[in-house]
Design a protein around this motif. Structure first.
Motif, PDB file in Angstrom:
ATOM      1  N   GLY A 216       4.780  -0.302  -5.509  1.00  0.00           N
ATOM      2  CA  GLY A 216       4.856  -1.642  -6.136  1.00  0.00           C
ATOM      3  C   GLY A 216       3.705  -2.044  -7.184  1.00  0.00           C
ATOM      4  N   ASN A 217       3.487  -3.119  -7.396  1.00  0.00           N
ATOM      5  CA  ASN A 217       2.439  -3.651  -8.035  1.00  0.00           C
ATOM      6  C   ASN A 217       1.554  -3.862  -6.995  1.00  0.00           C
ATOM      7  OD1 ASN A 217       0.323  -5.020  -9.587  1.00  0.00           O
ATOM      8  ND2 ASN A 217       1.936  -5.657 -11.184  1.00  0.00           N
ATOM      9  N   PRO A 218       0.111  -3.349  -7.035  1.00  0.00           N
ATOM     10  CA  PRO A 218      -0.703  -3.563  -5.821  1.00  0.00           C
ATOM     11  C   PRO A 218      -1.271  -4.998  -6.241  1.00  0.00           C
ATOM     12  CG  PRO A 218      -1.676  -2.025  -7.616  1.00  0.00           C
ATOM     13  CD  PRO A 218      -0.192  -2.150  -7.862  1.00  0.00           C
ATOM     14  N   GLN A 219      -1.325  -5.356  -7.240  1.00  0.00           N
ATOM     15  CA  GLN A 219      -1.720  -7.012  -7.406  1.00  0.00           C
ATOM     16  C   GLN A 219      -0.991  -8.015  -6.602  1.00  0.00           C
ATOM     17  OE1 GLN A 219      -2.366  -6.804 -11.539  1.00  0.00           O
ATOM     18  NE2 GLN A 219      -4.588  -7.293 -11.304  1.00  0.00           N
ATOM     19  N   PHE A 220       0.336  -7.679  -6.145  1.00  0.00           N
ATOM     20  CA  PHE A 220       1.397  -8.633  -5.612  1.00  0.00           C
ATOM     21  C   PHE A 220       1.959  -8.007  -4.390  1.00  0.00           C
ATOM     22  CE2 PHE A 220       1.235  -9.556 -10.081  1.00  0.00           C
ATOM     23  CZ  PHE A 220       1.122 -11.120 -10.035  1.00  0.00           C
ATOM     24  N   MET A 221       0.999  -7.281  -3.672  1.00  0.00           N
ATOM     25  CA  MET A 221       1.343  -6.721  -2.258  1.00  0.00           C
ATOM     26  C   MET A 221       0.731  -7.541  -1.195  1.00  0.00           C
ATOM     27  SD  MET A 221       1.048  -2.599  -2.475  1.00  0.00           S
ATOM     28  CE  MET A 221       2.161  -1.606  -3.210  1.00  0.00           C
ATOM     29  N   ALA A 265      -8.798  -5.114  -1.847  1.00  0.00           N
ATOM     30  CA  ALA A 265      -8.906  -6.526  -1.943  1.00  0.00           C
ATOM     31  C   ALA A 265      -7.885  -7.393  -0.963  1.00  0.00           C
ATOM     32  CB  ALA A 265      -9.031  -6.925  -3.579  1.00  0.00           C
ATOM     33  N   GLN A 266      -6.479  -6.749  -1.208  1.00  0.00           N
ATOM     34  CA  GLN A 266      -5.365  -7.715  -0.649  1.00  0.00           C
ATOM     35  C   GLN A 266      -5.678  -7.699   0.952  1.00  0.00           C
ATOM     36  OE1 GLN A 266      -3.494  -9.196  -2.113  1.00  0.00           O
ATOM     37  NE2 GLN A 266      -2.528  -8.068  -4.079  1.00  0.00           N
ATOM     38  N   VAL A 267      -6.225  -6.693   1.357  1.00  0.00           N
ATOM     39  CA  VAL A 267      -6.669  -6.712   2.831  1.00  0.00           C
ATOM     40  C   VAL A 267      -7.714  -7.629   3.449  1.00  0.00           C
ATOM     41  CG1 VAL A 267      -7.385  -5.115   4.937  1.00  0.00           C
ATOM     42  CG2 VAL A 267      -5.486  -4.223   3.453  1.00  0.00           C
ATOM     43  N   GLN A 268      -9.010  -7.514   2.381  1.00  0.00           N
ATOM     44  CA  GLN A 268     -10.104  -8.141   2.943  1.00  0.00           C
ATOM     45  C   GLN A 268     -10.707  -9.321   2.132  1.00  0.00           C
ATOM     46  OE1 GLN A 268     -12.933  -5.081   3.440  1.00  0.00           O
ATOM     47  NE2 GLN A 268     -13.605  -5.096   1.223  1.00  0.00           N
ATOM     48  N   SER A 269     -10.534  -9.434   0.801  1.00  0.00           N
ATOM     49  CA  SER A 269     -11.084 -10.387  -0.163  1.00  0.00           C
ATOM     50  C   SER A 269     -10.290 -11.583   0.022  1.00  0.00           C
ATOM     51  CB  SER A 269     -11.178  -9.736  -1.369  1.00  0.00           C
ATOM     52  OG  SER A 269     -12.023  -8.728  -1.396  1.00  0.00           O
ATOM     53  N   GLU A 270     -10.853 -12.916  -0.055  1.00  0.00           N
ATOM     54  CA  GLU A 270     -10.457 -14.195  -0.125  1.00  0.00           C
ATOM     55  C   GLU A 270     -10.149 -14.449  -1.752  1.00  0.00           C
ATOM     56  OE1 GLU A 270      -9.557 -15.780   2.344  1.00  0.00           O
ATOM     57  OE2 GLU A 270     -10.064 -14.431   3.940  1.00  0.00           O
ATOM     58  N   PRO A 271      -9.085 -15.276  -1.870  1.00  0.00           N
ATOM     59  CA  PRO A 271      -8.788 -15.389  -3.385  1.00  0.00           C
ATOM     60  C   PRO A 271     -10.000 -16.289  -3.847  1.00  0.00           C
ATOM     61  CG  PRO A 271      -7.508 -16.802  -2.038  1.00  0.00           C
ATOM     62  CD  PRO A 271      -8.037 -15.755  -1.120  1.00  0.00           C
TER      63      PRO A 271
END
Length: 468
Positions: A216-221, A265-271
């Motif tokens: 899919g789109n990794p920015q929305f996983m 980033a999806q796993v470890q970064s804060e928005p």
């Protein structure tokens, strides 16, 4: 459809390289697809006439079509040929379409029919919604006002709440899956599409999207998707949080230079915090950050909770607008009275003018760089043969192509063999460095150079275009 720029031959979505000259394939331009798309004009089940391809997703292609007997526009999604060859995936595709057809909601695209193409691929028919999608709106206008973002988010949450009650989880929320038609007053409203890739365990239905998590789109996983865990209702909560952030900020919260950077980033970064010129009410900001918690158990409990808190945020925002208008009126009145009372006086010229204090430099905050350590110690490689139907033996695993293989991540080559009833047996070598796909051409004896798995070319535009 994909195009070979060397011989100008069109191939289906299953191909990565041209079998004739091994040129990497690129997405075919829309003009080329319109001229050479063999599906264009095809009549399905004697009722639905296909027109133009609207887009290609993880599982299939979506076409604009006409229900000829009623002269009614519809949208039709057709499963990719590579997945249709797997009987279990094909059956699940239709099973989930039947299940989605039982869910009726104003903000959810309805499934009205299903069937098979002449070459045996399953398809289902959806209501047609004119107007663009959310990604196109964001590209045109940039960030949305908080009230508009909350309104769209509230409508999407209501659609997902209805889907969850029916046992369906979306797990593929992104701007291009939110259509924005207009009502009789000319106001846009959200309609969620592309629902039904997965149903929860215990329902007797196999997860169709589970083997497709990285496509899919990794920015929305969601983080659990990156880790390879089955999606749940909490996955939709996280992805709706990503959509809300994107609508308010104008861009997704996470970015990266590569596919793996985005997944990390999806796993470890804060928005990151919203920029200073972005007006996001504090209660809405808190809700979005709670929805984007890495631990699914610490997100809002369900879509009903999200809907309630979004409604509270919308009402609070309206109260602030009313209070702000009243305060502005009071300030203006006070200024007018002050001016009337003191306008006859001459200004005190003895008060010296002072220069404003020099600006202070703030120390920029640094963000930790994502690493691949959080992605696990194994890779998953999708292997298919050209022609299809080869039996693949690799690392003690024997499967019929197309099939997934899970291998330890590393730089050491692994050797496998592929047998086909109409071709000589072939030995191949690949390096399991990253998750991706490999196509083995049985009419060509591979050289001694180990192959690498490639991220599907369909993901490249999504990395460049966060609103796809």
């Amino acid at each position: 459809m994909k195009l070979c720029t060397t011989c100008n031959t069109l191939y289906g979505p299953d191909f990565t390289f041209c079998p004739r000259d091994e040129t990497p394939l690129v997405p075919a331009p829309k003009e080329t697809m319109a001229l050479y798309d063999p599906m264009r004009g095809l009549l399905l089940d004697g009722r639905y006439r296909l027109a133009t391809a609207m887009g290609s997703g993880t599982l299939g292609d979506v076409y604009a079509a006409t229900f000829e007997s009623l002269e009614k526009p519809v949208a039709i999604k057709i499963l990719h040929a590579g997945y249709a060859r797997n009987p279990e995936w094909a059956e699940n595709f239709l099973m989930l379409a039947r299940k989605q057809a039982t869910v009726e909601h104003r903000h959810l695209a309805s499934v009205t029919d299903f069937g098979h193409t002449p070459d045996g691929r399953p398809f289902f028919v959806m209501d047609w919604h004119s107007g663009g999608h959310l990604g196109e709106l964001l590209r045109t206008t940039g960030p949305l006002p908080a009230a508009s973002a909350v309104t769209f988010g509230l409508q999407i949450a209501m659609a997902l709440e209805a889907a969850h009650q029916a046992g369906l989880i979306h797990q593929n929320l992104k701007p291009s899956n939110v259509r924005l038609p207009t009502d009789e007053h000319g106001d846009r409203f959200a309609v969620l599409t592309d629902l039904g890739l997965f149903t929860p365990s215990g329902t007797g239905v196999t997860c169709l999207g589970r083997d497709l998590l990285l496509y899919g789109n990794p920015q929305f996983m969601a983080p659990e998707q990156v880790r390879g865990q089955p999606p749940t209702a909490a996955t939709d909560v996280y992805q709706l949080g990503l959509l809300l952030y994107t609508m308010i900020a104008g861009t997704p919260p996470f970015s990266g230079d590569s596919f793996h950077d985005l997944l990390s980033a999806q796993v470890q970064s804060e928005p990151p915090p919203f920029q200073a010129d972005i007006r996001c009410p504090p209660e809405l900001d808190r809700l979005i950050r709670s929805m984007l918690h890495k631990d699914p158990a610490r997100r809002p409990a369900d879509m009903k909770t999200v809907r309630t808190r979004l409604l509270d945020a919308l009402n609070t925002n309206r109260r602030h607008l009313i209070q702000g208008a009243a305060l502005s009126g009071a300030v203006i009145l006070a200024f007018v009275l002050w001016w009337l009372a003191g306008s006859w006086r001459t200004p005190n010229r003895d008060v010296p003018l002072r220069a404003p204090p020099p600006p202070t430099m703030s120390t920029p905050q640094t963000r930790s760089q994502p690493t691949t350590e959080t992605l696990g110690k194994s890779v998953r490689i999708f292997i298919d043969s050209v022609p299809a139907g080869g039996q693949i033996s690799l690392s003690g695993q024997v499967r019929q192509a197309p099939a997934w293989f899970e291998l330890p991540r590393g730089l050491t080559p692994v050797t496998g063999r592929i047998r086909h009833p109409q071709r000589p047996e072939i030995e191949f070598t690949l390096i399991p460095k990253q998750t991706g796909q490999v196509f083995i051409h049985l009419d060509q004896q591979p050289d001694k150079t180990p192959m690498h798995a490639y991220v599907p070319s369909g993901s490249a535009p999504e990395l460049m275009d966060p609103f796809h």
